[in-house]
Design a protein around this motif. Structure first.
Motif, short mmCIF file in Angstrom:
data_model
loop_
_atom_site.label_atom_id
_atom_site.label_comp_id
_atom_site.label_asym_id
_atom_site.label_seq_id
_atom_site.Cartn_x
_atom_site.Cartn_y
_atom_site.Cartn_z
N GLU A 1 12.59 98.10 45.17
CA GLU A 1 12.05 99.21 45.96
C GLU A 1 10.92 99.91 45.21
O GLU A 1 9.95 100.38 45.81
N VAL A 2 11.05 99.99 43.88
CA VAL A 2 9.99 100.60 43.07
C VAL A 2 8.72 99.75 43.17
O VAL A 2 7.61 100.27 43.37
N ALA B 1 -0.94 98.84 36.90
CA ALA B 1 0.38 98.55 37.47
C ALA B 1 1.47 98.84 36.44
O ALA B 1 1.26 98.71 35.23
N MET B 2 2.63 99.23 36.92
CA MET B 2 3.74 99.55 36.03
C MET B 2 4.26 98.27 35.38
O MET B 2 4.32 97.21 36.00
N THR B 3 4.67 98.40 34.14
CA THR B 3 5.26 97.27 33.44
C THR B 3 6.70 97.07 33.90
O THR B 3 7.31 98.00 34.46
N PRO B 4 7.29 95.89 33.68
CA PRO B 4 8.70 95.68 34.06
C PRO B 4 9.63 96.71 33.45
O PRO B 4 10.59 97.16 34.08
N THR B 5 9.35 97.11 32.22
CA THR B 5 10.20 98.11 31.56
C THR B 5 10.10 99.46 32.28
O THR B 5 11.12 100.14 32.49
N GLN B 6 8.88 99.85 32.66
CA GLN B 6 8.69 101.11 33.39
C GLN B 6 9.36 101.06 34.75
O GLN B 6 9.95 102.04 35.20
N ARG C 1 16.28 103.13 37.41
CA ARG C 1 17.52 103.68 36.88
C ARG C 1 17.53 105.21 37.00
O ARG C 1 18.55 105.80 37.35
N THR C 2 16.40 105.85 36.74
CA THR C 2 16.32 107.31 36.83
C THR C 2 16.56 107.82 38.25
O THR C 2 17.27 108.82 38.45
#
Length: 298
Positions: A179-180, A160-165, A171-172
């Motif tokens: 939504e991500v 799973a993606m980290t909060p930072t990712q 943002r990108t």
């Protein structure tokens, strides 16, 4: 199987991969190797072939355009291998998009075929992927579709993606971090039918209803780009052809305020010490001159 230029532009069955190659290519690696050996066209050759096809329906010229851009399809298809779909199928769908692009390409628009065709190739691949990626409501908005096709490339492995990712991707892509997270959860879930039941109200929200977007259709994008060019450099060039008084009148009347509430004829008449009718005549002549200057940008 060897296909003609006619079948290359109007593909039938599973012939899109062959596209005029003779002999047995054997496998996808042999096809890719053959494609990469096809020489690219120069700008002059591309323009000449495109005009021959557009003006004389020269199918041989059309096939030259298709063949020289097959390597572009292979390159784009490589970027979608992460969805677990056959490489050959992705290339075939992309080839169909390339044929559609060649059929609609106008060399006088000032855009190279490689830029124009890229939109059509990706559109066909996207549609194929969405049809075969069985997740209910996987992409119901433009932002979610963008997420769908970018999330895998930003993830590192299956974790799973980290909060930072999550924050970085949000943002990108200019979407909400929620939504991500939601899209990542959907893509990690079980397979569900892409189409909702036909007797269910939810069918209007099924992904199948969002496979195409009129706004992202290549011709519309080119028109929008041309309009932006007309609004910027075209308008400035047209104003540059006017004398100082004519330019002042046009700018005060039409460009001073965004809401269109420019100066009146009488206000400008007082400024220049002439009649309002004279200001109207100068304005009319200036607009005609600008219209002539803008013709080259239309």
């Amino acid at each position: 199987m060897k296909t003609t230029a006619q079948s290359a532009l109007v593909p039938a069955g599973n012939t899109a991969l062959t596209l005029g190659f003779s002999g047995n290519l054997g496998n996808i690696e042999a096809y890719i190797s053959a494609v990469n050996r096809i020489p690219m066209l120069t700008h002059e050759e591309e323009t000449s072939y495109a005009r021959q096809f557009r003006e004389n329906n020269d199918l041989a010229a059309a096939q030259k355009l298709v063949m020289s851009h097959l390597r572009l399809v292979v390159s784009i298809a490589r970027g979608y291998l992460g969805y677990g779909l056959p490489h050959a199928d992705l290339i075939q769908e992309g080839n169909i998009g390339l044929m559609k692009a060649v059929k609609r390409f106008d060399p006088d628009q000032g855009v190279r075929l490689v830029s124009y065709a890229m939109h059509w190739i990706k559109a066909e691949m996207h549609e194929y992927i969405l049809k075969n990626w069985r997740l209910v409501k996987v992409a119901t908005t433009k932002a979610q579709r963008k997420l769908f096709f970018n999330l895998r490339s930003h993830k590192e492995g299956l974790d799973a993606m980290t909060p930072t990712q999550v924050d970085e991707l949000a943002r990108t892509l200019n979407v909400k971090r929620e939504e991500v997270i939601e899209m990542e959860t959907r893509m990690s879930g079980h397979d569900i039918a892409l189409d909702a039941p036909s007797d269910d109200e939810d069918d209007k929200f099924a992904p199948i209803a969002y496979l195409s977007s009129e706004a992202s259709e290549p011709t519309k994008e080119l028109e929008a780009r041309q309009y932006d060019r007309l609004q910027s450099e075209g308008l400035e060039a047209a104003l540059g052809r006017l004398d100082a008084r004519s330019r002042r009148i046009v700018e005060a009347r039409w460009l001073a305020n965004d809401d269109g509430s420019g100066a009146t004829l009488h206000e400008l008449a007082d400024e220049f010490g002439v009649s309002a009718e004279r200001i109207r005549q100068i304005e009319s002549a200036a607009l005609k001159k600008m219209k002539s200057a803008l013709a080259s940008y239309a």
